[in-house]
Design a protein around this motif. Structure first.
Motif, PDB file in Angstrom:
ATOM      1  N   VAL A   1     -30.437 -12.892 -10.874  1.00 24.96           N
ATOM      2  CA  VAL A   1     -31.662 -12.148 -10.586  1.00 24.96           C
ATOM      3  C   VAL A   1     -32.108 -12.482  -9.166  1.00 24.96           C
ATOM      4  CG1 VAL A   1     -34.057 -11.729 -11.237  1.00 24.96           C
ATOM      5  CG2 VAL A   1     -32.342 -12.189 -13.008  1.00 24.96           C
ATOM      6  N   LYS A   2     -32.004 -11.490  -8.290  1.00 23.04           N
ATOM      7  CA  LYS A   2     -32.465 -11.674  -6.917  1.00 23.04           C
ATOM      8  C   LYS A   2     -32.949 -10.363  -6.291  1.00 23.04           C
ATOM      9  CE  LYS A   2     -27.556 -12.018  -5.691  1.00 23.04           C
ATOM     10  NZ  LYS A   2     -26.525 -12.959  -5.247  1.00 23.04           N
ATOM     11  N   THR A   3     -32.278  -9.256  -6.581  1.00 24.25           N
ATOM     12  CA  THR A   3     -32.673  -7.970  -5.964  1.00 24.25           C
ATOM     13  C   THR A   3     -33.269  -7.000  -6.974  1.00 24.25           C
ATOM     14  OG1 THR A   3     -30.442  -7.093  -6.278  1.00 24.25           O
ATOM     15  CG2 THR A   3     -30.907  -8.174  -4.173  1.00 24.25           C
ATOM     16  N   LEU A   4     -33.302  -7.386  -8.253  1.00 26.45           N
ATOM     17  CA  LEU A   4     -33.863  -6.493  -9.274  1.00 26.45           C
ATOM     18  C   LEU A   4     -35.388  -6.618  -9.249  1.00 26.45           C
ATOM     19  CD1 LEU A   4     -31.270  -7.294 -12.087  1.00 26.45           C
ATOM     20  CD2 LEU A   4     -31.412  -5.191 -10.726  1.00 26.45           C
ATOM     21  N   HIS A   5     -35.988  -5.951  -8.276  1.00 32.31           N
ATOM     22  CA  HIS A   5     -37.421  -6.113  -8.027  1.00 32.31           C
ATOM     23  C   HIS A   5     -37.969  -4.824  -7.417  1.00 32.31           C
ATOM     24  CE1 HIS A   5     -41.152  -7.746  -6.301  1.00 32.31           C
ATOM     25  NE2 HIS A   5     -40.997  -8.763  -7.139  1.00 32.31           N
TER      26      HIS A   5
END
Length: 529
Positions: free
Chosen positions: A77-81
């Motif tokens: 989880v790093k760009t799912l924003h």
């Protein structure tokens, strides 16, 4: 179904202000990042990509600075924003979108450059289950799809070639055109589709599902062809991401561009040549997807001479495949007959020089043979769908044969039977092959009944002065009646090999006994439509 919003027209040119880069394959990364930074583009990146860019002294912002969240869960989880996907999906000129972006502090992202976790290479390298699963990218495909959907404003790159096109446009035009963004979007969706196809195929294999409820096939363009089987048909040549050695992996050293029919025939020839992976040299000559001559020998020169003897007329304009590196002597002999394509695992410089005088001859080298025992699938289209089957990897030995006649075959007859049956596996049905001493003597292909195939095979042998006395005759499917076997016996065959399984097997066996020939059942049919 969602209704299409009343968005304003997309701009023809978008000036790049911010790019998000997250790549697994870092080929050309630093040069691309430097070119973007020099053009005044703000770079945002993640993990190892960000570290590589920063190490090169190029200004780069961590994606965490955009989202306010650190990378977590081992990088899953790093760009799912929203601050990432809002920046990709927001329609800049739509008032409601612009207001939402302003209210939530979402900055536009004009370029996303993502290549995906190496799932396909991990599978190809034999990765275990957990490793393969860990190499399924989630955030990457999501960003690619978001940016591609909003191609009115966002350029999406999935490999270095895409990035090169964007940099060229940036240099020449100061931004990306709508036409370029549409082209990149189409490629992007094709890439994620191929990625998902690979994952679904792998999962089906892990579950032992030979026929999963949905089947996806993906390929990468190798060549746009001049036309298909006929000049009024369009055609293209695609390769799978990880290909078996063969025509799709070959390097063309010389000659005209390959045609649709060239590729199909070359594949047929090389797949048959690959059946002979032992110590003997082997040469296969194919015309219209059928072998017209096959032989083994102590060297390629002798193998080619013997293969050509079977049908020198059909060999004109044919395809030649060999199972070992081409030498000068073999090349000179092959060059004496007009040949469309020659394919080999390799070629000596002297052999290449010989063919160089034949400007229209295509010479292909592959650095290996296809693995004839490789598991895999073959495909055929039908109206409204396609057929899938496992590759025919049947390869028989003497121990697999069931002798059904009163007379047992001699060791030489067994060897000849197995050779003939191997060839018959690659002949269009109905197929009859006469052979002796590692050489085809007559081939009957594609007839509507087996007796005619036997008659044609015997006729061809007679046409070229080849004596069938003492030969082996192979039928790739059972003899439904005794007439085909009687035809073979009358032509001179003393050994017959066939699958068996007809309701008239006893009648066929009785005919063989009456003719005094030996017959073996394989229990395996190698029909080829």
């Amino acid at each position: 179904m969602p209704a299409a919003p009343d968005f304003p027209p997309s701009p023809d040119k978008v000036v790049l202000k911010r790019a998000l880069i997250s790549v697994s394959d870092k080929t050309g990364l630093i040069d691309a990042a430097r070119a973007l930074a020099d053009a005044g583009v703000e770079l945002v990146s993640t993990g190892g990509t960000k570290a590589a860019i920063a190490a090169a002294g190029i200004p780069v912002k961590d994606v965490a600075e955009l989202t306010g969240f650190p990378e977590m869960m081992d990088g899953r989880v790093k760009t799912l924003h929203p601050k990432v996907h809002g920046g990709l999906l927001g329609v800049r000129d739509a008032p409601a979108h612009a207001a939402a972006m302003g209210e939530h502090g979402i900055g536009a992202i004009d370029l996303v450059y993502v290549n995906l976790y190496p799932f396909e290479p991990t599978v190809a390298a034999g990765g275990d289950y957990e490793t393969c699963v860990e190499n399924i990218d989630i955030g990457g495909p999501a960003m690619i799809r978001s940016g591609a959907k909003n191609h009115g404003y966002v350029a999406v790159c999935t490999d270095p070639a895409d990035m090169a096109e964007v940099l060229a446009a940036l240099k020449a035009e100061g931004g990306t055109s709508l036409a370029l963004r549409k082209t990149l979007a189409a490629r992007a969706y094709a890439r994620t589709a191929a990625y998902d196809a690979a994952i679904s195929a792998w999962f089906a294999g892990q579950l032992g599902q030979s026929a999963p409820p949905r089947k996806a096939i993906a390929g990468r363009l190798i060549q746009t062809l001049r036309y298909g089987e006929n000049s009024h048909q369009s055609a293209a040549f695609y390769g799978f991401e990880h290909r078996r050695t063969g025509v799709a992996t070959a390097r063309q050293l010389q000659g005209k561009e390959l045609s649709y029919n060239n590729i199909a025939d070359t594949d047929a020839a090389f797949e048959l040549a690959a059946e002979f992976d032992g110590p003997d040299a082997a040469c296969v000559i194919v015309k219209h997807a059928n072998p017209c001559g096959v032989a083994t020998g102590p060297n390629l020169l002798e193998a080619h001479r013997r293969a050509l003897e079977c049908d020198p007329v059909s060999a004109f304009g044919g395809i030649v495949a060999v199972n070992r590196r081409l030498d000068r002597a073999a090349a000179e002999a092959i060059a004496e007959v007009f040949t469309e394509v020659v394919i080999a695992p390799g070629a000596d410089d002297d052999a290449v020089a010989v063919f160089a005088a034949k400007k229209n001859l295509r010479l292909l080298v592959t650095e290996g043979l296809p693995n004839a025992l490789d598991a895999g699938e073959t495909f055929r289209s039908v109206a409204g769908g396609f057929l899938v089957q496992s590759r025919d990897t049947a390869r028989l030995t003497a121990a697999d044969l069931k002798i059904v006649t009163k007379r047992a075959p001699t060791p030489q007859e067994v060897e000849d039977m197995l050779f003939a049956f191997t060839i018959a596996k690659h002949v269009k049905s109905n197929a009859i092959v006469f052979a002796r001493g590692g050489q085809t003597l007559g081939v009957g292909a594609g007839q509507m009944n087996r007796k005619d195939s036997a008659r044609i095979a015997a006729m061809r042998a007679a046409d070229f002065g080849l004596d069938l006395k003492g030969s082996a005759c192979a039928s790739e499917a059972f003899f439904p009646f005794a007439d085909g076997l009687i035809q073979a016996a009358e032509a001179g065959a003393t050994g017959v090999i066939q699958p068996g399984g007809s309701i008239r097997d006893e009648e066929v066996i009785a005919a063989a006994d009456a003719a005094g020939i030996a017959m073996a059942f394989t229990g395996v049919r190698v029909f080829r439509h």
